[in-house]
Design a protein around this motif. Structure first.
Motif, PDB file in Angstrom:
ATOM      1  N   PHE A 200     -14.755 -38.291   2.125  1.00 25.25           N
ATOM      2  CA  PHE A 200     -15.524 -37.047   2.060  1.00 25.25           C
ATOM      3  C   PHE A 200     -15.285 -36.231   3.325  1.00 25.25           C
ATOM      4  O   PHE A 200     -15.167 -36.770   4.437  1.00 25.25           O
ATOM      5  CB  PHE A 200     -17.021 -37.358   1.921  1.00 25.25           C
ATOM      6  CG  PHE A 200     -17.471 -37.550   0.508  1.00 25.25           C
ATOM      7  CD1 PHE A 200     -17.608 -36.465  -0.348  1.00 25.25           C
ATOM      8  CD2 PHE A 200     -17.756 -38.820   0.031  1.00 25.25           C
ATOM      9  CE1 PHE A 200     -18.027 -36.647  -1.650  1.00 25.25           C
ATOM     10  CE2 PHE A 200     -18.174 -39.008  -1.268  1.00 25.25           C
ATOM     11  CZ  PHE A 200     -18.315 -37.920  -2.118  1.00 25.25           C
ATOM     12  N   ASP A 204     -17.055 -30.725   1.458  1.00 25.83           N
ATOM     13  CA  ASP A 204     -17.495 -31.288   0.177  1.00 25.83           C
ATOM     14  C   ASP A 204     -19.017 -31.272   0.025  1.00 25.83           C
ATOM     15  O   ASP A 204     -19.537 -31.723  -0.997  1.00 25.83           O
ATOM     16  CB  ASP A 204     -17.008 -32.740   0.041  1.00 25.83           C
ATOM     17  CG  ASP A 204     -15.500 -32.856   0.014  1.00 25.83           C
ATOM     18  OD1 ASP A 204     -14.857 -31.950  -0.545  1.00 25.83           O
ATOM     19  OD2 ASP A 204     -14.979 -33.844   0.560  1.00 25.83           O
ATOM     20  N   ARG A 255     -14.042 -39.621  -2.332  1.00 28.05           N
ATOM     21  CA  ARG A 255     -14.142 -38.608  -3.372  1.00 28.05           C
ATOM     22  C   ARG A 255     -12.847 -38.588  -4.168  1.00 28.05           C
ATOM     23  O   ARG A 255     -11.753 -38.586  -3.600  1.00 28.05           O
ATOM     24  CB  ARG A 255     -14.378 -37.219  -2.770  1.00 28.05           C
ATOM     25  CG  ARG A 255     -14.471 -36.143  -3.860  1.00 28.05           C
ATOM     26  CD  ARG A 255     -14.459 -34.735  -3.298  1.00 28.05           C
ATOM     27  NE  ARG A 255     -14.309 -33.779  -4.403  1.00 28.05           N
ATOM     28  CZ  ARG A 255     -14.013 -32.507  -4.241  1.00 28.05           C
ATOM     29  NH1 ARG A 255     -13.844 -31.991  -3.045  1.00 28.05           N
ATOM     30  NH2 ARG A 255     -13.882 -31.722  -5.308  1.00 28.05           N
TER      31      ARG A 255
END
Length: 261
Positions: A200, A204, A255
């Motif tokens: 991440f 984000d 992610r």
């Protein structure tokens, strides 16, 4: 877990398997099944033959005028003969191709070792797909390599950097750079043709906040409200490795997004 090369190959399960995570157990059972299906039970049975002896027996099918001299290979040939598996069942062209293929693998011990590695790698990929337990495969690889359990980023990367894990990634169409730096500029973990799994980043925060603010997502989770400011703080904690941000486990650190995002 072990394999016995009986008249019908059997998978032997020992009580210690109960201490393994369910997904690791599923993978190990699938791997044993794939190895049996691939005809390798005899070389995995402690009382069976070696891979070198199996190759020698196969060479006899290609060139019957040169019977094997290794005891294990002779045993395999006798079993084949009892079951009607003889060189005469194969065309001369097929026997010649078999001899050509085996010649390269039987030249030296290192080639046989490499073949064993490749065979296991292929069956690991098939077993991970059969069990639907890619993470179980990595757990098994780490345990067999006597590495620490992958409970955080550092230990997970240690498992993923092993040769066997790298072969698993390549076989599944994934790519991971073993020595990759996890800096702000190069934080991708796995990349495919279309997607990437990366850490991440601060940008984000809005996407993470929208995801966690969805009532259906939060319904059975440990939070009730989650805004963009909270998302930024959470991501900063993940990247800094703060203990309070590890409650959700290692999977919350990554992610999955389109390649290049």
């Amino acid at each position: 877990m072990a394999i016995r090369n009986e008249r019908e190959p059997a998978i032997v399960v020992y009580p210690a398997i109960e201490r393994q995570a369910p997904r690791e157990r599923w993978f190990r059972l699938a791997l044993a099944a794939e190895l049996v299906r691939g005809g390798l039970a005899i070389v995995l049975d402690p009382a069976g033959a070696s891979l070198h002896e199996l190759l020698a027996a196969l060479a006899w099918l290609g060139e019957p005028s040169q019977p094997p001299t290794l005891p294990g290979a002779q045993t395999i040939v006798r079993l084949w003969q009892k079951r009607g598996v003889t060189p005469e069942r194969f065309t001369p062209e097929l026997r010649a191709r078999l001899c050509g293929q085996l010649g390269g693998w039987r030249t030296e011990a290192a080639s046989v070792t490499r073949l064993a590695t490749l065979l296991r790698g292929d069956h690991c990929v098939a077993a991970a797909r059969l069990a639907g337990a890619f993470d179980g495969a990595l757990l098994a690889i780490g345990r067999d390599a006597r590495l620490p359990a992958p409970v955080d980023e550092a230990s997970a990367r240690q498992v993923c950097a092993t040769d066997e894990a790298q072969r698993l990634f390549r076989g599944a169409g994934l790519f991971f750079a073993a020595g990759m730096s996890m800096s702000e500029e190069t934080d991708c973990f796995i990349t495919t043709e279309r997607l990437q799994i990366r850490r991440f980043r601060a940008e984000d925060a809005a996407i993470l906040a929208a995801y966690r603010a969805d009532p259906e997502v939060a319904r059975y989770q440990g939070w009730t409200e989650f805004d963009e400011a909270g998302a930024r703080e959470f991501i900063a904690g993940l990247r800094a490795g703060r203990p309070g941000c590890r409650a959700c486990g290692i999977n919350s650190r990554w992610r999955c997004c389109p390649k290049g995002h």
